[in-house]
Design an enzyme around this catalytic site. Sequence first.
Site, PDB file in Angstrom:
ATOM      1  N   ASN A  67      -1.784 -10.728   8.423  1.00  0.00           N
ATOM      2  CA  ASN A  67      -2.773  -9.680   8.616  1.00  0.00           C
ATOM      3  C   ASN A  67      -4.122 -10.133   8.083  1.00  0.00           C
ATOM      4  O   ASN A  67      -4.257 -10.459   6.900  1.00  0.00           O
ATOM      5  CB  ASN A  67      -2.364  -8.406   7.870  1.00  0.00           C
ATOM      6  CG  ASN A  67      -3.408  -7.312   8.033  1.00  0.00           C
ATOM      7  OD1 ASN A  67      -3.604  -6.794   9.125  1.00  0.00           O
ATOM      8  ND2 ASN A  67      -4.111  -6.980   6.959  1.00  0.00           N
ATOM      9  N   GLU A  68      -5.119 -10.203   8.956  1.00  0.00           N
ATOM     10  CA  GLU A  68      -6.521 -10.428   8.580  1.00  0.00           C
ATOM     11  C   GLU A  68      -6.738 -11.561   7.576  1.00  0.00           C
ATOM     12  O   GLU A  68      -7.180 -11.307   6.444  1.00  0.00           O
ATOM     13  CB  GLU A  68      -7.108  -9.157   7.967  1.00  0.00           C
ATOM     14  CG  GLU A  68      -7.091  -7.940   8.841  1.00  0.00           C
ATOM     15  CD  GLU A  68      -7.922  -6.786   8.245  1.00  0.00           C
ATOM     16  OE1 GLU A  68      -8.258  -6.849   7.052  1.00  0.00           O
ATOM     17  OE2 GLU A  68      -8.241  -5.853   8.983  1.00  0.00           O
ATOM     18  N   ARG A  95       3.924  -0.100  13.031  1.00  0.00           N
ATOM     19  CA  ARG A  95       3.605  -1.395  12.432  1.00  0.00           C
ATOM     20  C   ARG A  95       3.694  -1.259  10.907  1.00  0.00           C
ATOM     21  O   ARG A  95       2.979  -0.464  10.303  1.00  0.00           O
ATOM     22  CB  ARG A  95       2.191  -1.834  12.831  1.00  0.00           C
ATOM     23  CG  ARG A  95       1.727  -3.115  12.155  1.00  0.00           C
ATOM     24  CD  ARG A  95       0.357  -3.532  12.671  1.00  0.00           C
ATOM     25  NE  ARG A  95      -0.096  -4.779  12.106  1.00  0.00           N
ATOM     26  CZ  ARG A  95      -1.072  -4.884  11.183  1.00  0.00           C
ATOM     27  NH1 ARG A  95      -1.679  -3.805  10.720  1.00  0.00           N
ATOM     28  NH2 ARG A  95      -1.422  -6.066  10.736  1.00  0.00           N
ATOM     29  N   ASN A 138      -7.680  -5.891  14.508  1.00  0.00           N
ATOM     30  CA  ASN A 138      -8.026  -4.777  13.619  1.00  0.00           C
ATOM     31  C   ASN A 138      -9.507  -4.530  13.784  1.00  0.00           C
ATOM     32  O   ASN A 138     -10.335  -5.373  13.420  1.00  0.00           O
ATOM     33  CB  ASN A 138      -7.730  -5.122  12.157  1.00  0.00           C
ATOM     34  CG  ASN A 138      -6.250  -5.117  11.855  1.00  0.00           C
ATOM     35  OD1 ASN A 138      -5.410  -4.859  12.734  1.00  0.00           O
ATOM     36  ND2 ASN A 138      -5.902  -5.403  10.603  1.00  0.00           N
ATOM     37  N   GLN A 170       0.798  -1.225   0.000  1.00  0.00           N
ATOM     38  CA  GLN A 170       0.000   0.000   0.000  1.00  0.00           C
ATOM     39  C   GLN A 170       0.837   1.284   0.000  1.00  0.00           C
ATOM     40  O   GLN A 170       0.342   2.336  -0.351  1.00  0.00           O
ATOM     41  CB  GLN A 170      -0.953  -0.014   1.200  1.00  0.00           C
ATOM     42  CG  GLN A 170      -1.993  -1.131   1.087  1.00  0.00           C
ATOM     43  CD  GLN A 170      -2.919  -1.210   2.281  1.00  0.00           C
ATOM     44  OE1 GLN A 170      -2.625  -1.883   3.249  1.00  0.00           O
ATOM     45  NE2 GLN A 170      -4.044  -0.524   2.220  1.00  0.00           N
ATOM     46  N   GLU A 229      -4.886  -2.170  14.165  1.00  0.00           N
ATOM     47  CA  GLU A 229      -5.447  -1.188  13.229  1.00  0.00           C
ATOM     48  C   GLU A 229      -6.767  -0.666  13.757  1.00  0.00           C
ATOM     49  O   GLU A 229      -7.575  -1.421  14.311  1.00  0.00           O
ATOM     50  CB  GLU A 229      -5.743  -1.807  11.851  1.00  0.00           C
ATOM     51  CG  GLU A 229      -4.550  -2.011  10.979  1.00  0.00           C
ATOM     52  CD  GLU A 229      -4.920  -2.547   9.599  1.00  0.00           C
ATOM     53  OE1 GLU A 229      -5.988  -2.175   9.067  1.00  0.00           O
ATOM     54  OE2 GLU A 229      -4.138  -3.350   9.071  1.00  0.00           O
ATOM     55  N   ASP A 272       2.339   0.504  -7.981  1.00  0.00           N
ATOM     56  CA  ASP A 272       3.664   0.568  -8.614  1.00  0.00           C
ATOM     57  C   ASP A 272       4.561   1.617  -7.945  1.00  0.00           C
ATOM     58  O   ASP A 272       5.753   1.395  -7.747  1.00  0.00           O
ATOM     59  CB  ASP A 272       3.555   0.922 -10.106  1.00  0.00           C
ATOM     60  CG  ASP A 272       3.010  -0.237 -10.927  1.00  0.00           C
ATOM     61  OD1 ASP A 272       2.640  -1.271 -10.325  1.00  0.00           O
ATOM     62  OD2 ASP A 272       2.940  -0.112 -12.168  1.00  0.00           O
ATOM     63  N   TYR A 295     -12.703  -1.906  13.073  1.00  0.00           N
ATOM     64  CA  TYR A 295     -13.196  -0.729  12.352  1.00  0.00           C
ATOM     65  C   TYR A 295     -14.652  -0.415  12.642  1.00  0.00           C
ATOM     66  O   TYR A 295     -15.037   0.732  12.738  1.00  0.00           O
ATOM     67  CB  TYR A 295     -13.013  -0.930  10.837  1.00  0.00           C
ATOM     68  CG  TYR A 295     -11.578  -0.751  10.397  1.00  0.00           C
ATOM     69  CD1 TYR A 295     -11.092   0.487  10.002  1.00  0.00           C
ATOM     70  CD2 TYR A 295     -10.686  -1.830  10.398  1.00  0.00           C
ATOM     71  CE1 TYR A 295      -9.774   0.666   9.620  1.00  0.00           C
ATOM     72  CE2 TYR A 295      -9.361  -1.659  10.019  1.00  0.00           C
ATOM     73  CZ  TYR A 295      -8.909  -0.408   9.621  1.00  0.00           C
ATOM     74  OH  TYR A 295      -7.602  -0.229   9.261  1.00  0.00           O
ATOM     75  N   HIS A 336       1.045  -9.249   4.436  1.00  0.00           N
ATOM     76  CA  HIS A 336      -0.118  -8.353   4.330  1.00  0.00           C
ATOM     77  C   HIS A 336      -0.589  -8.373   2.874  1.00  0.00           C
ATOM     78  O   HIS A 336      -0.453  -7.390   2.140  1.00  0.00           O
ATOM     79  CB  HIS A 336       0.275  -6.947   4.793  1.00  0.00           C
ATOM     80  CG  HIS A 336      -0.888  -6.071   5.169  1.00  0.00           C
ATOM     81  ND1 HIS A 336      -1.013  -5.470   6.411  1.00  0.00           N
ATOM     82  CD2 HIS A 336      -1.973  -5.681   4.472  1.00  0.00           C
ATOM     83  CE1 HIS A 336      -2.128  -4.750   6.446  1.00  0.00           C
ATOM     84  NE2 HIS A 336      -2.728  -4.856   5.281  1.00  0.00           N
ATOM     85  N   HIS A 340      -2.105  -4.908 -12.601  1.00  0.00           N
ATOM     86  CA  HIS A 340      -1.623  -4.698 -13.974  1.00  0.00           C
ATOM     87  C   HIS A 340      -2.548  -5.337 -15.005  1.00  0.00           C
ATOM     88  O   HIS A 340      -2.716  -4.814 -16.100  1.00  0.00           O
ATOM     89  CB  HIS A 340      -0.206  -5.281 -14.142  1.00  0.00           C
ATOM     90  CG  HIS A 340       0.819  -4.552 -13.320  1.00  0.00           C
ATOM     91  ND1 HIS A 340       2.032  -5.094 -12.960  1.00  0.00           N
ATOM     92  CD2 HIS A 340       0.805  -3.311 -12.777  1.00  0.00           C
ATOM     93  CE1 HIS A 340       2.715  -4.220 -12.228  1.00  0.00           C
ATOM     94  NE2 HIS A 340       1.978  -3.131 -12.103  1.00  0.00           N
TER      95      HIS A 340
HETATM   96  C1  NOJ Z   1      -7.498  -3.470   6.996  1.00  0.00           C
HETATM   97  C2  NOJ Z   1      -6.324  -3.815   6.134  1.00  0.00           C
HETATM   98  O1  NOJ Z   1      -5.379  -4.490   6.900  1.00  0.00           O
HETATM   99  C3  NOJ Z   1      -5.683  -2.607   5.457  1.00  0.00           C
HETATM  100  O2  NOJ Z   1      -4.817  -3.075   4.483  1.00  0.00           O
HETATM  101  C4  NOJ Z   1      -6.759  -1.698   4.890  1.00  0.00           C
HETATM  102  O3  NOJ Z   1      -6.198  -0.634   4.187  1.00  0.00           O
HETATM  103  C5  NOJ Z   1      -7.614  -1.215   6.033  1.00  0.00           C
HETATM  104  N1  NOJ Z   1      -8.284  -2.356   6.613  1.00  0.00           N
HETATM  105  C6  NOJ Z   1      -8.693  -0.199   5.638  1.00  0.00           C
HETATM  106  O4  NOJ Z   1      -9.628  -0.796   4.805  1.00  0.00           O
END
Ligand code: NOJ
Length: 499
Positions: free
Chosen positions: A197-198, A108, A337, A50, A406, A83, A339, A153, A70
């Site tokens: 990750n997740e 992190r 994580n 990212q 997160e 990229d 949200y 990730h 791509h």
């Molecule tokens: C969790 C993910 O780990 C991360 O890559 C993503 O950008 C965020 N959520 C926000 O959606």
Amino acid sequence: MWLFAFFAIGILANTINVTQAFDYKCNLTAKGSPKFPESFSFGVSTAAYQIEGAWNEDGKGESIWDHFTHNFPEMMDDRSNGDVAADSYHRFDQDLAALKELKVTHYRFSISWPRIYPTGDISSKNQKGIDYYNGVIDKLLANGIQPLVTMFHYDLPIEIQKLGGFANPLIINMFVTYAIELFENFGDRVKLWNTFNEPFDYCKPGYADANYPPQVHAPGVADYLCMDHSLKAHAATYRTYRAKFYEKQRGKIGLTLSSRFFFSHTNNAEDISRGMQFNLGFLGHPIWSNTGGYPKAMVETIQSNSLKEGRISSRLPRLDGKWKEIVKGAADFLGLNYYTSRYIRRASKPMGESPSWERDYDSDAYPDETWVRGKPEWLYCVPEGLEGILKYIRDEFGNPEVIITENGWSDDGDPEDDDRIYFIKAHMQAVLNAANDGCNVTGYTVWSLIDNFEWQKGYTHKFGLYAVNMTSPNKERSPRKSAKYYRNVIETKTLPSIV
Ligand code: NOJ
């Protein structure tokens, strides 16, 4: 003229409403001490694909996200890719300046597997990739910032995908080999590791829904294999570390899970429990419950649905005998994580296609209409859900150490991001309330340090405390109002009022 005035008033009223809604709704009442414990760690998070860019430089191999962006640009809202992204591979010093300005105690970030092993395999080891992360780790430590390193990730080397990726049990050994490389090169200095990750968030879109790479559409089958192999690779890595590295390196290893918390409009405890079992519990129960193994609601439903579909065994892989023991207790902390949350009730009609996780879940999860929504359709501000999930972990998983790896809010990128400040304050209040109530939560991490490639949303959703000037060659980072607020939190270890 009148028409213009009418619209102008409408826009103004709407702006006021948004701010008021936040003030009023994205909020949580404080309970107990207003101060975070002395040892509490405050951080920010990013991930390699990212932010790094440099997708094919210095020997890096192709990842499934390189291949996907791509070859299928139409799958990203703005047809973009990673990229170049925030170009952190060449501009880590700019990230470091932001980290120092924030005064975070941990950072992190993730390591790109194809930068270390371009083909995924040990025979392709790439010293330049190792050198890059050595530089990052050394600079963090020189500035008193503890690295929390995620090993995976989402950016799997494409060559491993050609063998089936996470659907092939070979991934378990391949991942352990890669992890050993990381322990050998960085373990003298890295003391906090995240294996994956997740998993749910790459297994389901990648192997069931086919809207993430590798775009496999085998719902209720391949996504379950992917989850099972991720869990076993995590546990095998943990056991290897404890047996071979722990004595010298003394680090901690966790797995990061994403989950919502669930509420019921009819106070139906069974519905809530089902929600938790099919989400946090999918990989949380095997590691942290008393009994180990996959959660009961999943085992029973998937077995029964599989037989009805004419199969001779469950689509959910077996986790018993040797593996059950290897997995149970295989973590030093739970990376969470968080949200958003949902209300839940048992479904009144068949959900999703057959078979699928949705069909097995057999639940209807929906937002409350009073919750404030962010830019993404899934993101509602529900801080009480974070307090709830931390207490659930305390009560159901034996109160393990939890690091919030997160938590964050995305918008259009306004530098005066009051919405993000309200979100962060309310969620940190949830963490503090939970800590005051005996939950063993030791750290909090904002997603994200800087704006970055938000997967299928490309660069259209901004999660950063710092904006990145994506069109400038220097990719300048500039603090939003929320960066200043977070720094104030870190300096005072309290949650100052918002001005
Ligand atoms: C969790 C993910 O780990 C991360 O890559 C993503 O950008 C965020 N959520 C926000 O959606």
